[in-house]
Scaffold this active site. Structure first.
Site, PDB file in Angstrom:
ATOM      1  CB  ALA A 146       0.321   6.889  -3.839  1.00  7.60           C
TER       2      ALA A 146
ATOM      3  CG  ASP B 243      -2.974   8.152  -1.340  1.00  5.29           C
ATOM      4  OD1 ASP B 243      -2.911   8.705  -0.227  1.00  5.29           O
ATOM      5  OD2 ASP B 243      -2.565   6.999  -1.557  1.00  5.29           O
TER       6      ASP B 243
ATOM      7  CD  GLN C  98      -3.029   2.673   6.795  1.00  9.02           C
ATOM      8  OE1 GLN C  98      -3.605   3.009   7.826  1.00  9.02           O
ATOM      9  NE2 GLN C  98      -3.677   2.534   5.654  1.00  9.02           N
TER      10      GLN C  98
ATOM     11  CG  ASN D 278      -2.352  11.681   2.519  1.00  7.57           C
ATOM     12  OD1 ASN D 278      -1.790  10.797   1.880  1.00  7.57           O
ATOM     13  ND2 ASN D 278      -2.019  11.958   3.770  1.00  7.57           N
ATOM     14  CE  LYS D 279      -4.945   5.667   4.533  1.00  7.79           C
ATOM     15  NZ  LYS D 279      -5.936   4.821   3.801  1.00  7.79           N
TER      16      LYS D 279
ATOM     17  NE  ARG E 250      -6.234   0.723  -1.609  1.00  9.89           N
ATOM     18  CZ  ARG E 250      -5.577   1.289  -0.584  1.00  9.89           C
ATOM     19  NH1 ARG E 250      -4.284   1.078  -0.421  1.00  9.89           N
ATOM     20  NH2 ARG E 250      -6.216   2.072   0.272  1.00  9.89           N
TER      21      ARG E 250
ATOM     22  NE  ARG F 227       0.186   1.482   3.315  1.00  9.90           N
ATOM     23  CZ  ARG F 227       1.117   2.351   3.525  1.00  9.90           C
ATOM     24  NH1 ARG F 227       2.392   1.988   3.633  1.00  9.90           N
ATOM     25  NH2 ARG F 227       0.862   3.628   3.626  1.00  9.90           N
TER      26      ARG F 227
HETATM   27  O1  MRU Z   1      -4.517   3.233   2.193  1.00 14.52           O
HETATM   28  P1  MRU Z   1      -3.033   3.428   2.062  1.00 14.52           P
HETATM   29  O2  MRU Z   1      -2.274   2.885   3.210  1.00 14.52           O
HETATM   30  O3  MRU Z   1      -2.528   2.949   0.717  1.00 14.52           O
HETATM   31  O4  MRU Z   1      -2.860   4.998   2.086  1.00 14.52           O
HETATM   32  C1  MRU Z   1      -1.583   5.533   1.977  1.00 14.52           C
HETATM   33  C2  MRU Z   1      -1.552   7.000   2.129  1.00 14.52           C
HETATM   34  O5  MRU Z   1      -2.550   7.661   2.240  1.00 14.52           O
HETATM   35  C3  MRU Z   1      -0.207   7.653   2.059  1.00 14.52           C
HETATM   36  O6  MRU Z   1      -0.168   8.787   2.852  1.00 14.52           O
HETATM   37  C4  MRU Z   1       0.059   8.054   0.614  1.00 14.52           C
HETATM   38  O7  MRU Z   1      -0.105   6.961  -0.242  1.00 14.52           O
HETATM   39  C5  MRU Z   1       1.409   8.606   0.424  1.00 14.52           C
HETATM   40  S1  MRU Z   1       2.617   7.318   0.489  1.00 14.52           S
HETATM   41  C6  MRU Z   1       4.114   7.894   0.072  1.00 14.52           C
END
Ligand code: MRU
Length: 345
Positions: free
Chosen positions: A50, A233, A192, A243-244, A85, A48
């Site tokens: 991006a 993302d 995470q 983003n998350k 995704r 996981r």
């Molecule tokens: O759902 P995830 O764990 O894939 O989400 C990841 C994020 O939101 C990260 O902050 C984003 O991908 C940046 S990673 C360098």
């Protein structure tokens, strides 16, 4: 500073992924040798983040070409991978880049085509690592000596092909000799921050504390945070950043208390085709991520759940977007256009 692990590599015709579903209690690697394996690894979040999703999908396209000599089957396999995704644009960015190589080599003998695709997948992975190192050097400039930084989700070597984006900036600042303290949000519901960022921070020996997500507001209000640095993302053409989940709330609090708020992304995370964040597809994940914690039920059976995996931070709340082409400050629209035209900021 070198990580003690490699989360994503190609070995013996297999994509080998560090299983991020079970870290930090177990360090287990998963082998992918088909495009279906890669699709599952992305969908089930074995891998996981991006850029890591993009690099993995590139190898998925290589497997698709190996498995599907017929053009239509290959196209279907790519579409299947692209739907694993929805939010991180690095996924479709990497798949499109691989498809271009496939088209350019479509008249070549099969072994030449496959070699070209594998070379491109390796290039995507390698470039991501180099890009992250560049981003780290550029981003370290905004990190003052003795800074206390708050971060959210995981943006380190696990989330990328290596080194990391926002966590890469933090690691670079430490390498540059700055005293840094990091607060890591645990990042509900998939943790995470607790499971992955805490693991990476400890691996890098960076002084840090893990906090419940809701403690961030108090730390920011009380002047304990010098800056917030996190990933992205998908960035829209006006600078809105998906983003998350929880990133938007952090941006509002930072704005209210005048704390700098930086998003750190490679240019491959910018979606030049969409005008603003309202067009970014936001993934909704299964109810069990909220009703259960590590398999233990914490909500009454049958309770309805809303579980978006991401949110969109409006560009007005963002101090700067750190990329390998420089740091973008407002007006984001103009600066994103300059990056699109190949300029360095
Ligand atoms: O759902 P995830 O764990 O894939 O989400 C990841 C994020 O939101 C990260 O902050 C984003 O991908 C940046 S990673 C360098």
């Amino acid at each position: 500073m070198v990580e003690s692990f490699v989360a994503l590599e190609f070995r013996n015709e297999k994509l080998v992924l560090l299983d991020q579903r079970i870290l930090p209690t177990e360090v287990v690697y998963v082998d992918c040798s088909t495009y279906e394996d890669v699709e599952f690894a992305i969908r089930d979040m074995i891998v996981r983040g991006a850029p890591a999703i993009g690099a993995s999908a590139a190898y998925g396209v290589y497997f698709a070409a190996k498995q599907c000599p017929e053009h239509n089957d290959f196209q279907k396999a790519c579409t299947f991978l692209a739907h694993s995704r929805p939010t991180a644009v690095n996924l479709s960015w990497a798949i499109e880049r691989m498809k271009t190589v496939h088209t350019l080599n479509s008249k070549q003998p099969r072994d030449v085509l496959l070699q070209a695709l594998l070379a491109e997948a390796h290039a995507i992975r390698e470039e991501d690592i180099q890009t992250n190192r560049t981003i780290g050097r550029i981003g370290s400039i905004v990190v003052p000596h003795k800074a206390t930084i708050l971060t959210h989700c995981n943006t380190g070597a696990l989330a990328t092909a290596g080194w990391g984006t926002a966590l890469g900036v933090i690691k670079q600042a430490v390498e540059d000799g700055k005293d840094i303290f990091v607060y890591a949000d645990e990042t509900r519901p998939r943790f995470q921050g607790a499971r992955l960022t805490a693991w990476e921070l400890m691996d890098a020996r960076i002084p840090s504390k893990l906090i419940p997500d809701s403690a961030a507001a108090t730390l920011i209000r009380d002047g304990k945070i010098d800056l917030v640095i996190l990933g992205g993302d998908r960035v829209a053409a006006n600078g809105d950043v998906a983003n998350k989940l929880g990133t938007f709330a952090l941006s509002v609090i930072c704005k209210a208390y005048g704390v700098p708020f930086y998003s750190v992304v490679p240019v491959s995370t910018i979606d030049f085709s969409i005008n603003d964040g309202s067009a970014i597809p936001i993934e909704e994940r299964e109810a069990e991520e909220v009703t259960h914690v590590q398999g233990v039920q914490v909500a009454p059976s049958g309770m309805q759940v809303y579980n978006p995996a991401f949110d969109v931070t409006p560009h007005q709340n963002i101090t700067g977007i750190i990329t390998e082409k420089g740091i973008m400050y407002p007006p984001f629209k103009e600066n994103i256009e300059r990056i699109r035209n190949g300029e360095t900021l």
